[in-house]
Design an enzyme around this catalytic site. Structure first.
Site, PDB file in Angstrom:
ATOM      1  N   CYS A 119       0.714  -1.152   0.167  1.00  0.00           N
ATOM      2  CA  CYS A 119       0.241  -0.191   0.117  1.00  0.00           C
ATOM      3  C   CYS A 119       1.121   1.054   0.262  1.00  0.00           C
ATOM      4  O   CYS A 119       0.133   2.454  -0.540  1.00  0.00           O
ATOM      5  CB  CYS A 119      -1.116   0.386   1.145  1.00  0.00           C
ATOM      6  SG  CYS A 119      -1.963  -1.093   1.209  1.00  0.00           S
ATOM      7  N   HIS A 258      -3.413   6.595   2.887  1.00  0.00           N
ATOM      8  CA  HIS A 258      -3.725   5.710   2.221  1.00  0.00           C
ATOM      9  C   HIS A 258      -4.769   5.189   2.874  1.00  0.00           C
ATOM     10  O   HIS A 258      -4.991   5.515   3.720  1.00  0.00           O
ATOM     11  CB  HIS A 258      -2.745   4.225   2.481  1.00  0.00           C
ATOM     12  CG  HIS A 258      -3.280   2.988   2.196  1.00  0.00           C
ATOM     13  ND1 HIS A 258      -3.367   2.224   0.731  1.00  0.00           N
ATOM     14  CD2 HIS A 258      -3.255   2.090   3.255  1.00  0.00           C
ATOM     15  CE1 HIS A 258      -4.373   1.223   1.303  1.00  0.00           C
ATOM     16  NE2 HIS A 258      -3.488   0.665   2.268  1.00  0.00           N
ATOM     17  N   ASN A 288      -9.935   0.173  -0.639  1.00  0.00           N
ATOM     18  CA  ASN A 288      -8.611   0.087  -0.362  1.00  0.00           C
ATOM     19  C   ASN A 288      -8.232  -0.889  -1.725  1.00  0.00           C
ATOM     20  O   ASN A 288      -8.469  -1.835  -2.088  1.00  0.00           O
ATOM     21  CB  ASN A 288      -8.481  -1.391   0.543  1.00  0.00           C
ATOM     22  CG  ASN A 288      -7.001  -1.349   0.781  1.00  0.00           C
ATOM     23  OD1 ASN A 288      -5.959  -0.957   0.515  1.00  0.00           O
ATOM     24  ND2 ASN A 288      -6.073  -1.621   2.381  1.00  0.00           N
TER      25      ASN A 288
HETATM   26  O1  UT7 Z   1      -3.468  -1.432   3.926  1.00  0.00           O
HETATM   27  C1  UT7 Z   1      -3.202  -1.929   4.455  1.00  0.00           C
HETATM   28  C2  UT7 Z   1      -3.334  -2.614   5.377  1.00  0.00           C
HETATM   29  N1  UT7 Z   1      -4.136  -2.811   5.883  1.00  0.00           N
HETATM   30  C3  UT7 Z   1      -5.094  -2.037   7.169  1.00  0.00           C
HETATM   31  O2  UT7 Z   1      -4.506  -1.625   7.653  1.00  0.00           O
HETATM   32  C4  UT7 Z   1      -6.777  -2.790   8.300  1.00  0.00           C
HETATM   33  C5  UT7 Z   1      -6.905  -2.552   9.006  1.00  0.00           C
HETATM   34  N2  UT7 Z   1      -7.549  -3.413   9.559  1.00  0.00           N
HETATM   35  C6  UT7 Z   1      -8.948  -3.171  10.145  1.00  0.00           C
HETATM   36  O3  UT7 Z   1      -9.402  -2.226   8.699  1.00  0.00           O
HETATM   37  C7  UT7 Z   1      -9.271  -3.612  10.993  1.00  0.00           C
HETATM   38  O4  UT7 Z   1      -9.299  -4.199  11.339  1.00  0.00           O
HETATM   39  C8  UT7 Z   1     -10.887  -4.703   9.740  1.00  0.00           C
HETATM   40  C9  UT7 Z   1     -12.210  -3.923   9.128  1.00  0.00           C
HETATM   41  C10 UT7 Z   1      -9.845  -5.763   8.982  1.00  0.00           C
HETATM   42  C11 UT7 Z   1     -11.908  -5.098  10.950  1.00  0.00           C
HETATM   43  O5  UT7 Z   1     -12.527  -4.465  11.419  1.00  0.00           O
HETATM   44  P1  UT7 Z   1     -12.058  -4.407  13.672  1.00  0.00           P
HETATM   45  O6  UT7 Z   1     -12.914  -4.054  13.856  1.00  0.00           O
HETATM   46  O7  UT7 Z   1     -10.478  -4.498  13.831  1.00  0.00           O
HETATM   47  O8  UT7 Z   1     -12.852  -6.178  13.146  1.00  0.00           O
HETATM   48  P2  UT7 Z   1     -12.462  -7.774  13.958  1.00  0.00           P
HETATM   49  O9  UT7 Z   1     -11.363  -7.910  13.084  1.00  0.00           O
HETATM   50  O10 UT7 Z   1     -12.181  -7.338  15.586  1.00  0.00           O
HETATM   51  O11 UT7 Z   1     -13.626  -8.011  14.178  1.00  0.00           O
HETATM   52  C12 UT7 Z   1     -14.776  -8.061  14.769  1.00  0.00           C
HETATM   53  C13 UT7 Z   1     -15.826  -9.270  14.615  1.00  0.00           C
HETATM   54  C14 UT7 Z   1     -15.402 -10.931  14.305  1.00  0.00           C
HETATM   55  O12 UT7 Z   1     -16.277 -11.056  15.104  1.00  0.00           O
HETATM   56  P3  UT7 Z   1     -16.705 -12.070  16.709  1.00  0.00           P
HETATM   57  O13 UT7 Z   1     -15.274 -13.118  16.686  1.00  0.00           O
HETATM   58  O14 UT7 Z   1     -15.918 -10.429  17.167  1.00  0.00           O
HETATM   59  O15 UT7 Z   1     -17.923 -12.384  16.695  1.00  0.00           O
HETATM   60  C15 UT7 Z   1     -15.479 -11.103  13.434  1.00  0.00           C
HETATM   61  O16 UT7 Z   1     -15.662 -12.018  13.011  1.00  0.00           O
HETATM   62  O17 UT7 Z   1     -16.535  -9.142  13.378  1.00  0.00           O
HETATM   63  C16 UT7 Z   1     -16.801  -9.496  12.314  1.00  0.00           C
HETATM   64  N3  UT7 Z   1     -16.372  -9.379  11.111  1.00  0.00           N
HETATM   65  C17 UT7 Z   1     -17.775  -9.206  10.067  1.00  0.00           C
HETATM   66  N4  UT7 Z   1     -19.441  -9.176  10.390  1.00  0.00           N
HETATM   67  C18 UT7 Z   1     -19.379  -9.033   9.353  1.00  0.00           C
HETATM   68  C19 UT7 Z   1     -15.284  -9.865  10.201  1.00  0.00           C
HETATM   69  N5  UT7 Z   1     -15.623  -9.492   9.287  1.00  0.00           N
HETATM   70  C20 UT7 Z   1     -17.394  -9.073   8.648  1.00  0.00           C
HETATM   71  C21 UT7 Z   1     -17.447  -9.004   8.012  1.00  0.00           C
HETATM   72  N6  UT7 Z   1     -18.723  -8.733   8.356  1.00  0.00           N
HETATM   73  N7  UT7 Z   1     -17.214  -8.395   6.431  1.00  0.00           N
END
Ligand code: UT7
Length: 331
Positions: A119, A258, A288
């Protein structure tokens, strides 16, 4: 070739972008995986993204952005001496996407190669091009951030498939009399390489029946760990680059970041003590796009007339590697 000049200042003299027509909305994704528009919007800020069709490769996206940028710079394709494509989604492992693009453009004079810095690729490529021009080796450079992320996205994995999109942004760099690149800060931390990767398809794990069956040719991401790193590192990178010039947040007109997650960008603004309105956003429309994100954001901010002559613009990105970079430009 041009003579090396120690006081040479390099700037961006033309920009261009290309986004595929097909729009994939959050509602479309609701039909593909267990997700919701509400989750995607509140957790990421993304409403829709663009998806290239199956016959379009990264070099095709790059070509459209490149043609616009060269025209915008008032140059001919045959004037271009250096082409750098920043991509993690090359047309194929070899040859480089930059060489394929050079051939498609008919940019016969240009030396061409790819930069792999995820990125932060557009920023690494700009820094590389600036160094080449300052060295006196080339008079100008065409830098493109281009990605077909949809080819490496696991459309069955809700953790990642809601995040990415396809597109390309391009910039032509050349010596300038006023403004130009004022400061650059780049960094890497390979000890965190596992946080974001495509496990198979390289020398470590060549393609096999098992790698395909186990879906190891797709992007795997430790999202929440990356989130914390992204906030800290992007804020630090922006501050480091600005501090090389003794610039404070009031000296900055625009941060072009980014676009990984709107919550990351809100937190970066807070950490940099920067007015939130100074952070350019288009994540809602494109998601992204890895190296293309910063590139397309810059191009759109210019086209929309947001960035004006004399403005201080900070490009700021972070990604797999880990890698990061910030570049301060007086427009
Ligand atoms: O491009 C450069 C590098 N990339 C980044 O910098 C990305 C950085 N990370 C992020 O943007 C975020 O961590 C995400 C958007 C990927 C995820 O958000 P989060 O608030 O960190 O969510 P999480 O991974 O902690 O997941 C929370 C919950 C989980 O469920 P449980 O385990 O709490 O029941 C996931 O399974 O959200 C669930 N989840 C979803 N639910 C509905 C994960 N993806 C989805 C989804 N729809 N698409």
């Amino acid at each position: 070739m041009c003579d090396k000049k120690d006081d040479l200042r390099v700037g961006i003299i033309g920009v261009g972008s290309y986004l595929p027509e097909k729009v994939l909305t959050n509602e479309d994704l609701e039909k593909m995986v267990d997700t919701s528009d509400e989750w995607i919007t509140t957790r990421t800020g993304i409403k829709e993204r663009r998806i290239a069709d199956k016959d379009t490769a990264t070099s095709d996206l790059a070509k459209e952005a490149a043609i616009e940028a060269v025209k915008n710079a008032g140059l001919k394709i045959t004037d271009i001496e250096l082409i750098i494509v920043a991509t993690i989604t090359p047309d194929s492992t070899l040859p480089s996407t930059a060489c394929i693009l050079q051939g498609k453009l008919g940019a016969k004079k240009a030396v061409a190669f790819d930069v792999s810095a995820a990125c932060a690729g557009f920023i690494y490529a700009i820094a590389t091009a600036e160094a080449f021009i300052k060295s006196g080796l080339y008079k100008n450079a065409l830098v493109i951030g281009a990605e077909k992320m949809s080819s490496f996205t696991d459309w069955k994995d809700r953790n990642t498939c809601v995040l990415f999109g396809d597109g390309a942004g391009a910039a032509v760099l050349a010596p300038v009399k006023d403004g130009g690149i004022l400061a650059t800060h780049l960094g890497s931390d390979g000890s965190q390489a596992d946080l974001l990767k495509v496990p198979a398809g390289g020398s470590r794990m060549p393609a096999s029946k098992e790698t395909v069956e186990n879906r190891l040719h797709y992007i795997k991401m430790s999202g929440s760990e990356l989130f914390k790193q992204a906030v800290k590192i992007m804020a630090n990178a922006g501050n480091e680059a600005a501090s090389l010039l003794h610039f404070g947040c009031d000296d900055i007109d625009w941060v072009i970041p980014h676009q990984a997650n709107i919550r990351i960008l809100n937190a970066v603004a807070k950490r940099m003590k920067l007015d939130r309105e100074k952070i350019y956003l288009n994540i809602e429309r494109y998601g992204n796009m890895s190296s293309a994100s910063t590139a397309v954001a810059l191009v759109e901010a210019v086209k929309e007339g947001k960035i004006k002559k004399g403005d201080v613009v900070v490009l700021d990105a972070f990604g797999a590697g880990l890698v990061w970079g910030a570049i301060v430009i007086r427009w």
